[in-house]
Design an enzyme around this catalytic site. Structure first.
Site, mmCIF file in Angstrom:
data_model
loop_
_atom_site.group_PDB
_atom_site.id
_atom_site.type_symbol
_atom_site.label_atom_id
_atom_site.label_comp_id
_atom_site.label_asym_id
_atom_site.label_seq_id
_atom_site.Cartn_x
_atom_site.Cartn_y
_atom_site.Cartn_z
ATOM 1 N N ARG A 57 -0.902 -2.495 -18.631
ATOM 2 C CA ARG A 57 -2.201 -1.821 -18.682
ATOM 3 C C ARG A 57 -2.195 -0.688 -17.653
ATOM 4 N NH1 ARG A 57 -6.346 -2.873 -21.367
ATOM 5 N NH2 ARG A 57 -5.072 -4.485 -22.325
ATOM 6 N N LYS B 201 -0.979 0.688 -24.993
ATOM 7 C CA LYS B 201 -1.294 0.609 -26.422
ATOM 8 C C LYS B 201 0.035 0.665 -27.196
ATOM 9 C CE LYS B 201 -5.974 2.223 -25.536
ATOM 10 N NZ LYS B 201 -7.028 3.243 -25.768
ATOM 11 N N GLU C 158 -0.528 4.823 -0.591
ATOM 12 C CA GLU C 158 -1.309 6.051 -0.852
ATOM 13 C C GLU C 158 -0.414 7.262 -0.659
ATOM 14 O OE1 GLU C 158 -4.725 6.009 1.676
ATOM 15 O OE2 GLU C 158 -5.871 4.719 0.339
ATOM 16 N N TYR D 84 0.851 -1.200 0.000
ATOM 17 C CA TYR D 84 0.000 0.000 0.000
ATOM 18 C C TYR D 84 0.875 1.234 0.000
ATOM 19 C CZ TYR D 84 -4.996 -0.068 -0.072
ATOM 20 O OH TYR D 84 -6.284 -0.098 -0.506
ATOM 21 N N ASP E 147 -5.338 13.835 -25.647
ATOM 22 C CA ASP E 147 -5.484 12.448 -25.187
ATOM 23 C C ASP E 147 -4.682 11.572 -26.153
ATOM 24 O OD1 ASP E 147 -6.197 9.888 -24.550
ATOM 25 O OD2 ASP E 147 -8.331 10.332 -24.261
ATOM 26 N N THR F 148 -2.342 6.125 -22.354
ATOM 27 C CA THR F 148 -2.304 4.789 -21.758
ATOM 28 C C THR F 148 -0.895 4.249 -21.973
ATOM 29 O OG1 THR F 148 -2.870 3.531 -23.731
ATOM 30 C CG2 THR F 148 -4.711 4.357 -22.404
#
Ligand SMILES: *Cc1c(COP(=O)(O)O)cnc(C)c1O
Length: 443
Positions: free
Chosen positions: A254, A248, A75, A73, A219, A245
């Site tokens: 991903r 791609k 954060e 974790y 984008d 992303t």
């Protein structure tokens, strides 16, 4: 969908690099899921991948993804976490940030967005308040779900207006975009799409955004890898924010990422965490760092250039099969094909029947060719049916295919699409298998 077969192998050794450190443990604990992984590897290796948004990652990226960083974790951001024990993941995230900034020449990078859609959500949150107006490419003309679709946060919480492509040129009409910006006075203008094969004039978008006092978001989800590989121009000097992303054309895990100017850095960071997300996926962040390093290598430039050369060759060869490339061709990794052809031509079966995008997609899948249907601009067919196909060359280029193979692929697609009753599918499938055997994935 075919039922999941029992795992074909229980020996971890030959496949370990693709399934994490101990595939044998998975086989013992969960043979059903182990079988799915193996079947999927076989599907990816044994069929032809032309889905424009996909690209198989390197074993190094997969190794980072299948790692113990998934257990942590974290954060917050490096040096400012809400958990102890973050020294190691801090290092991974710092490397990812530095590499992303260097690769794209950006002042700031946030590498935590779980997906491209999550990156876009964070940008809306950083720059807008609900109800604000957004101008983006119309969805039927190639825009993305997060650019104003009903049912998505963008179309629900924001007042989105779509700009079309020209009916004759099928290109972005910058005069029309300027006109729409003057009329609608958006607070955010978006360019960069899902099914647009041509270069975008970022300077024109910058000037339009400046004229109406709007932010400019590029984008780059699809084409970030081509930018990284210097095969197409970079939007970074023109945009306030660039989202992309990592899975791609960039060929990483991903995930999503955001680049921005320094003065927007803290607004963007707060919009990702704590506004839109909780703990980051540190295994994915580490894998992004690996992918950024890979994309900075000279070989990646050659790869990116070959992707575009292959897309041009494939679009031209498909045109000879009766499929008309929208806008006449491509400058990127993808092409959209209008199956209706030009002037009453188009693709016809032996019996003379026309073929819809949906039929073409199904017939290709039956023959071992993975592809997706696509709307074409001003499409007369319903969105679930469509009149087009979208093809991309990122995966086949990763496999080492070049222009001669694009001719073979176009011929295979042509045979599959014309095969109405499926009688020819086994023969096409056999030729597909032969082609992919020559260019093995994870060979
Ligand atoms: C793929 C894509 C996205 C979203 O990516 P996900 O990771 O699927 O959420 C966003 N914008 C554009 C233009 C895309 O093509």
């Amino acid at each position: 969908m075919s039922p999941v077969a029992a795992p074909r192998s229980t020996t971890a050794a030959p496949i370990a690099p693709f399934f994490g450190p101990d595939y044998g443990a998975l086989v013992r604990t969960d043979p059903q899921i182990a079988g799915v992984l193996l079947d999927e590897l076989e599907r990816q290796r044994g069929t032809l991948q032309l889905v424009a948004s996909e690209n198989p990652t390197s074993p190094a990226v997969l190794a980072a993804l299948g790692s113990v960083l998934s257990n942590k974790y974290a954060e917050g951001y490096p040096g400012r976490r809400y958990y102890g024990g973050c020294a190691q993941v801090d290092e991974a995230e710092r490397l990812a940030i530095e590499r992303a900034r260097a690769l794209f020449g950006a002042e700031h990078a946030n590498v935590q967005p779980h997906t491209g859609a999550a990156a876009n959500l964070a940008v809306y949150a950083a720059l807008l308040t609900p109800g604000d107006r957004v101008l983006a490419m119309a969805l039927q003309h190639g825009g993305h779900l997060t650019h104003g679709a009903q049912g998505n946060f963008s179309g629900t919480w924001f007042d989105t207006v779509g700009y079309p492509v020209g009916e004759q040129t099928e290109l972005i009409d910058y005069d029309k975009v300027r006109e729409a910006a003057r009329t609608h006075r958006p607070k955010l203008i978006i360019c960069g799409a899902t099914s647009y094969s041509r270069l975008i004039d970022y300077a024109a978008f910058r000037s339009i955004a400046d004229e109406v006092g709007a932010y400019l978001l590029v984008d780059a989800a699809h084409f970030a890898g081509l930018v990284a590989g210097r095969a197409i121009p970079s939007p970074v000097p023109y945009a306030d924010v660039v989202t992309f992303t990592t899975h791609k054309t960039l060929r990483g895990p991903r995930g999503g990422a955001i680049l921005c100017r320094a003065e927007l850095a803290s607004a963007i960071d707060r919009a990702v965490f704590p506004f839109a997300q909780g703990g980051p996926l540190m295994h994915a962040v580490a894998a992004k760092a690996v992918a950024f390093a890979e994309a900075a290598q000279p070989e990646f430039r050659a790869y990116a250039a070959q992707i575009v050369a292959n897309a041009r060759a494939l679009a031209a060869a498909l045109a000879r099969e009766g499929m008309r490339p929208v806008s006449g061709g491509t400058d990127t990794h993808l092409a959209v094909l209008d199956l209706r052809g030009a002037a009453g031509g188009g693709v016809r079966t032996a019996a003379g029947a026309k073929v819809t995008g949906r039929e073409a997609e199904l017939r290709c899948e039956r023959a071992g060719i993975m592809i997706n249907r696509s709307c074409v601009p001003y499409d007369s067919a319903k969105p679930m049916v469509t009149s087009g196909l979208r093809v991309g060359t990122a995966t086949v280029t990763t496999q080492g295919m070049r222009e001669p193979e694009m001719q073979r692929i176009a011929a295979l697609i042509g045979r599959a699409v014309r095969d109405a009753d499926g009688a020819g599918a086994p023969a096409v499938q056999k030729d597909v298998a032969e082609l992919v055997r020559e260019f093995p994935l994870y060979g």
